[in-house]
Design a protein around this motif. Structure first.
Motif, short mmCIF file in Angstrom:
data_model
loop_
_atom_site.label_atom_id
_atom_site.label_comp_id
_atom_site.label_asym_id
_atom_site.label_seq_id
_atom_site.Cartn_x
_atom_site.Cartn_y
_atom_site.Cartn_z
N TYR A 301 2.07 17.26 4.46
CA TYR A 301 2.81 16.93 5.68
C TYR A 301 1.89 16.69 6.86
O TYR A 301 2.02 15.69 7.58
CB TYR A 301 3.80 18.04 6.03
CG TYR A 301 4.36 17.86 7.43
CD1 TYR A 301 5.20 16.79 7.71
CD2 TYR A 301 4.01 18.70 8.47
CE1 TYR A 301 5.68 16.57 8.99
CE2 TYR A 301 4.49 18.52 9.75
CZ TYR A 301 5.33 17.45 10.01
OH TYR A 301 5.79 17.23 11.29
N GLY A 317 8.57 13.19 6.49
CA GLY A 317 7.70 14.29 6.07
C GLY A 317 8.30 15.68 6.26
O GLY A 317 7.69 16.67 5.84
N GLN A 318 9.49 15.77 6.87
CA GLN A 318 10.06 17.09 7.15
C GLN A 318 10.43 17.87 5.88
O GLN A 318 10.49 19.09 5.91
CB GLN A 318 11.27 16.97 8.07
CG GLN A 318 10.93 16.58 9.50
CD GLN A 318 9.81 17.42 10.09
OE1 GLN A 318 9.89 18.64 10.12
NE2 GLN A 318 8.76 16.75 10.57
N ASN A 321 7.29 19.58 5.13
CA ASN A 321 7.08 20.61 6.15
C ASN A 321 7.97 21.82 5.89
O ASN A 321 7.52 22.97 5.95
CB ASN A 321 7.37 20.01 7.53
CG ASN A 321 6.92 20.93 8.66
OD1 ASN A 321 6.05 21.77 8.49
ND2 ASN A 321 7.52 20.74 9.82
#
Length: 404
Positions: A301, A317-318, A321
């Motif tokens: 991430y 990208g969460q 993450n």
């Protein structure tokens, strides 16, 4: 036989549910208290107390350091005698005193004295709650201990979803008296739960005096400290990345503060089911492997964020993450507890202290990013995650590689 086994399983599940309900409410109360107090502390010191930049900085350094020291001392005491429930009560009452006085007092030195006394004691509530939960879970259903810890950690995350918004509402509707007065009430609720709903748990059975660590299950001291250092490296990005996010979005990606808020909310929403899912997986896969996967997601991430050219890349990208945060925050506690089975208070404190230490380390790194480029913050986060993962791999811990 099958009917008897099913009846035993049902009885165990019922007993575990009754034990986890008050613990869940305790975690919710403690989480809301902390989430009300912390987010606007710098604003409170600057506007209400009229503390200048130097005094505010001193306060924000001294307070977490006192919390680390206080939690460490309480953690050591808690494993020697059957007093964990009483320590939870003392921590909650200290929180009532600290937030109650903060609601009405505006003298900097009085508040600093509270930070190194009442709030340092109140800070032990978080690790001691997990240590208490660990002992209850091991008593009632040892195979599901990591899953139970992850579920309780999820409750704390839920509190952080609601707490800052509630604090902002109270601040807009009234003043800091309302914010810290409400925090005092939630600490009081936690104290009442501990007094009237929790039973005392026995002190963990100590290993025999002549029993080697390999037999007793306790990891060597150097393994513990290096593992705690690995978690500090892995948790530093949790503060650094959040501090840099609104500035990075506005200066590099053409967004605004609202976009940062949406990203943080999305991550928190994903975190909760992922934390529960990883807790379920921990009953089938080694915690060590799941932590490796989580740290690798963090590398992925922050690497994506460092090279991102548009907001959509951060949005995509969460998932990585949230997986990273869920693995480290949700499973790291059980991982450390497995390393010190006879000292759950000390083990949990070693893990929870890694976050404030990481937050302090994030300060100068954020200053470095301010000087050069906010994108540098995410390169630093990538390097920190890689270093933390490498340290976890190198520091072999056979006691924490078994299945839960």
């Amino acid at each position: 036989m099958a009917a008897m086994a099913q009846e035993t399983s049902t009885r165990t599940a019922t007993r575990l549910g009754r034990a986890l309900l008050p613990l869940g409410l305790l975690f919710l109360a403690v989480g809301i208290s902390v989430a009300l107090f912390n987010p606007f502390l710098a604003l409170f010191l600057s506007t209400e107390v009229d503390a200048g930049p130097v005094k505010t900085t001193v306060f924000l350094i001294v307070a977490p350091l006192a919390g680390v020291l206080g939690s460490s001392l309480v953690g050591r005491v808690s494993d020697r005698r059957p007093i964990r429930r009483r320590l939870l009560i003392i921590g909650a009452v200290a929180g009532v005193v600290g937030t109650g006085v903060t609601a009405v007092v505006r003298d900097y030195w009085v508040l600093l004295a509270l930070a190194i006394t009442a709030f340092a004691l109140a800070g032990s509530l978080f690790p001691q709650s997990f240590a208490y939960a660990r002992q209850v879970l091991l008593r009632d259903d040892p195979a599901r201990a990591p899953m139970g810890i992850s579920a309780l950690r999820t409750v704390f995350s839920l509190a952080w979803v609601a707490g800052p918004s509630l604090a902002a509402f109270l601040l807009d509707s009234g003043s800091f008296v309302w914010v810290y007065g409400t925090a005092a009430l939630t600490y009081a609720f936690a104290a009442l739960i501990a007094i009237f709903w929790l039973d005392e748990v026995p002190a963990p059975a100590p290993p025999a005096a002549d029993e080697p660590a390999a037999v007793s299950g306790d990891a060597p001291r150097w393994t513990l400290w290096l593992t705690a250092a690995a978690f500090t490296l892995l948790q530093t990005p949790l503060t650094l990345a959040v501090q840099a996010l609104p500035l990075f979005i506005s200066t590099e990606l053409g967004g605004d503060v609202g976009d940062a808020g949406l990203l943080l909310g999305l991550c928190a929403a994903l975190e909760i089911p992922l934390m529960l899912g990883l807790g379920l997986l921990s009953t089938r896969l080694p915690l060590r492997l799941l932590l490796f996967i989580g740290a690798a997601c963090g590398i992925g991430y922050y690497g994506i964020a460092a090279v991102s050219t548009g907001l959509w890349m951060l949005v995509a990208g969460q998932v990585l993450n949230a997986l990273f945060i869920a693995a480290v925050s949700g499973l790291g506690i059980s991982y450390m507890q497995d390393m010190l089975p006879h000292h759950p208070g000390r083990a949990t404190t070693l893990f929870t202290n890694s976050f404030p230490l990481g937050a302090m380390l994030a300060g100068p790194l954020f200053g470095l990013a301010q000087h050069f480029d906010y994108r540098l913050a995410y390169w630093l986060c990538t390097a920190l995650c890689a270093a933390g993962l490498l340290l976890l791999i190198v520091v072999r811990n056979d006691h924490a590689t078994r299945h839960a």
